[in-house]
Design a protein around this motif. Sequence first.
Motif, PDB file in Angstrom:
ATOM      1  N   SER A   1      20.468  21.871 -97.294  1.00 57.68           N
ATOM      2  CA  SER A   1      20.349  21.899 -95.836  1.00 57.68           C
ATOM      3  C   SER A   1      20.839  23.247 -95.326  1.00 57.68           C
ATOM      4  O   SER A   1      21.416  24.035 -96.075  1.00 57.68           O
ATOM      5  N   TYR A   2      20.602  23.473 -94.044  1.00 53.97           N
ATOM      6  CA  TYR A   2      21.036  24.713 -93.407  1.00 53.97           C
ATOM      7  C   TYR A   2      22.158  24.413 -92.418  1.00 53.97           C
ATOM      8  O   TYR A   2      22.206  23.344 -91.812  1.00 53.97           O
ATOM      9  N   ASP A   3      23.024  25.396 -92.220  1.00 54.27           N
ATOM     10  CA  ASP A   3      24.096  25.312 -91.237  1.00 54.27           C
ATOM     11  C   ASP A   3      23.611  26.022 -89.974  1.00 54.27           C
ATOM     12  O   ASP A   3      23.491  27.244 -89.950  1.00 54.27           O
ATOM     13  N   PHE A   4      23.304  25.252 -88.935  1.00 57.97           N
ATOM     14  CA  PHE A   4      22.778  25.824 -87.697  1.00 57.97           C
ATOM     15  C   PHE A   4      23.861  26.095 -86.654  1.00 57.97           C
ATOM     16  O   PHE A   4      23.553  26.479 -85.538  1.00 57.97           O
ATOM     17  N   ARG A   5      25.123  25.889 -87.021  1.00 53.73           N
ATOM     18  CA  ARG A   5      26.193  26.076 -86.034  1.00 53.73           C
ATOM     19  C   ARG A   5      26.380  27.528 -85.626  1.00 53.73           C
ATOM     20  O   ARG A   5      26.773  27.801 -84.509  1.00 53.73           O
ATOM     21  N   GLY A   6      26.146  28.461 -86.499  1.00 53.69           N
ATOM     22  CA  GLY A   6      26.307  29.873 -86.174  1.00 53.69           C
ATOM     23  C   GLY A   6      27.753  30.324 -86.260  1.00 53.69           C
ATOM     24  O   GLY A   6      28.667  29.522 -86.433  1.00 53.69           O
TER      25      GLY A   6
END
Length: 181
Positions: free
Chosen positions: A154-159
């Motif tokens: 998965s990707y971490d979209f929090r930035g």
Amino acid sequence: MATKPEVQKRIQDEIEDVCGADRLPSYADQENMPYTHAVILEVSRLHSIAILGVPHFACQDAIIQGFRIPKGSLVISNLWGIMHDPDVWKDPYEFRPERFLDDEGAVNVPMEWIPFSIGRRVCLGEKLSKMELFIFTTHLLGRFSFQKPDDVQSYDFRGRSGAVLTPAPFKICAIPKGTGE
């Protein structure tokens, strides 16, 4: 796009419907590509680069929603808060480009969409940025399909917060269209 293949496909179909297979879109094509425009608006709302607006000073005493703001007070707009306010955006943390399309499929941009700040002193590069976002997005999706590599769960979209919000490092596969995606 790698996490939303149905969105990616719909944009690619819209590009092909408007431009055919032989040319890439120009900025003038945006008015005929409402879904693509809505996706760009939603990405800009959900993952805005700016968290806070540029600081300003109140030039006169004011009362806003019952709060007194004295002349000379430092005022900073919370852009992130406004673009994630559940009173304005239904399910504000969900990716839903359709929120920018009306019943006829035309683009509708509410005044609360403010990734370039608010007031008379919005980002000077707003017009150029909007053009670049459209051209960059459509040219990439017109020539490539994107997917997660097999080793990425998965990707971490929090930035990452700083002067601006920057994405976390990530890996992506860009597959040239027409190569057996």
